[in-house]
Design a protein around this motif. Sequence first.
Motif, mmCIF file in Angstrom:
data_model
loop_
_atom_site.group_PDB
_atom_site.id
_atom_site.type_symbol
_atom_site.label_atom_id
_atom_site.label_comp_id
_atom_site.label_asym_id
_atom_site.label_seq_id
_atom_site.Cartn_x
_atom_site.Cartn_y
_atom_site.Cartn_z
ATOM 1 N N UNK A 102 0.843 -1.195 0.000
ATOM 2 C CA UNK A 102 0.000 0.000 0.000
ATOM 3 C C UNK A 102 0.880 1.248 0.000
ATOM 4 N N UNK A 103 1.895 1.241 0.834
ATOM 5 C CA UNK A 103 2.833 2.364 0.911
ATOM 6 C C UNK A 103 3.530 2.598 -0.425
ATOM 7 N N UNK A 104 4.012 1.534 -1.061
ATOM 8 C CA UNK A 104 4.739 1.670 -2.325
ATOM 9 C C UNK A 104 3.844 2.230 -3.431
ATOM 10 N N UNK A 105 2.559 1.856 -3.424
ATOM 11 C CA UNK A 105 1.628 2.407 -4.410
ATOM 12 C C UNK A 105 1.561 3.918 -4.308
ATOM 13 N N UNK A 106 1.424 4.417 -3.089
ATOM 14 C CA UNK A 106 1.319 5.866 -2.902
ATOM 15 C C UNK A 106 2.654 6.540 -3.182
ATOM 16 N N UNK A 107 3.739 5.924 -2.734
ATOM 17 C CA UNK A 107 5.059 6.520 -2.962
ATOM 18 C C UNK A 107 5.347 6.682 -4.459
ATOM 19 N N UNK A 108 4.985 5.683 -5.259
ATOM 20 C CA UNK A 108 5.197 5.777 -6.708
ATOM 21 C C UNK A 108 4.484 6.983 -7.303
ATOM 22 N N UNK A 109 3.279 7.236 -6.812
ATOM 23 C CA UNK A 109 2.485 8.336 -7.378
ATOM 24 C C UNK A 109 3.009 9.704 -6.961
ATOM 25 N N UNK A 110 3.901 9.729 -5.971
ATOM 26 C CA UNK A 110 4.477 10.989 -5.500
ATOM 27 C C UNK A 110 5.766 11.368 -6.228
ATOM 28 N N UNK A 111 6.365 10.433 -6.954
ATOM 29 C CA UNK A 111 7.728 10.628 -7.441
ATOM 30 C C UNK A 111 7.886 11.867 -8.308
ATOM 31 N N UNK A 112 6.998 12.046 -9.294
ATOM 32 C CA UNK A 112 7.177 13.173 -10.208
ATOM 33 C C UNK A 112 7.026 14.503 -9.477
ATOM 34 N N UNK A 113 5.982 14.614 -8.659
ATOM 35 C CA UNK A 113 5.735 15.890 -7.979
ATOM 36 C C UNK A 113 6.826 16.220 -6.964
ATOM 37 N N UNK A 114 7.551 15.195 -6.499
ATOM 38 C CA UNK A 114 8.637 15.406 -5.547
ATOM 39 C C UNK A 114 9.983 15.621 -6.231
ATOM 40 N N UNK A 115 9.972 15.655 -7.571
ATOM 41 C CA UNK A 115 11.179 15.994 -8.295
ATOM 42 C C UNK A 115 12.078 14.838 -8.663
#
Length: 258
Positions: A102-115
Motif C-alpha cells: 500500500x505504501x509503495x503504491x502511494x510513494x510511486x504516485x508521488x515521485x514526479x511531484x517530488x522531483x
Amino acid sequence: MNAITDTTPALAIEDLRKSFGKAEIIRGVNLRIGKGERHAVIGPNGAGKSTLFNLITGRFPPTSGKVSLHGKNLAGMAPFQINRMGLSRSFQITNIFPKMTVFENVRCSLLWSKGYRYSFWNLVSKSRDLTESADAILDQINLLNRRDLPAGVLSYAEQRALEIGITIAGGADLIMLDEPTAGMSHSETDYIVDLIRKVTEDKTLIMVEHDMGVVFGLADYISVLVYGEIIATGRPEEVRANPKVQEAYLGAALEAEH
C-alpha cells in the motif's frame, strides 16, 4: 497565452464532440466548472459519461471542440501532460499495483511531484520527505494501518480508497472520479463518501456516479448527460425538480434506489 483570473473556470468545455465512425457519442457538450466546485455528471448507461471523462483527460482526441484547464487549451496533450498540469483521475475499474505494498503504491504516485522524475541514481527508500509524504496520505485515507500489506489483499472499499490516495498524491487541484462507489455496500459507500469529502476539500471535484444518495450528498452542481448531450445543469434541488431530467433519467434512477 490566456491570463488566469479569479473568474477563470477550473475546467471549460466548448462544443465538444466525439464520433466513432458514424456514431456520434458526444454531441456538442458545453460546460464550465468553477474552482473548488464539486460537480457530478449523471445520466443513463450509454449516455457518454466515461467518453466525456476520456476526452477531458486526453485518452481520446475530440472530433471537434475545446477543453481548457485553468484557461489553457488541452488540445493535443497526452494524458501524462494533462496530469502534470494539475488534473488527476480514477477509473471505474480499480487501478492499483496489487503486488506492491500500500505504501509503495502511494510513494510511486508521488515521485514526479517530488522531483524524482528520471533520476535513476536516487534511492527513494532513503528519502525521508517521500516517506513522510506517503505516510501522510495513507493517514488521510485511513490506510496507515495497512501500510505494509500487498495492495491486492485489501478489501474492495480499501482498494478504492487507495486509488483515491494515488489520485491525490501528485498534488492535483482538479480530481476526477469515475463511479467511485460502484459495487459497494451502504457502509462502504458511507466510508468512501466521507473520504472523498475530506480529501477534495479546497479542490475541484468532478465525478460520474449512479448512486443518487452520493450525488445529492456531495455535489454542489449536477449536469445530466443523455445521449451525448447535457440536458440540464444546476444545483441539486434544481436538477431534481427539472421535468426534462425527471422524464429522461432521474425519476427512474431515484426509484431504483428504493
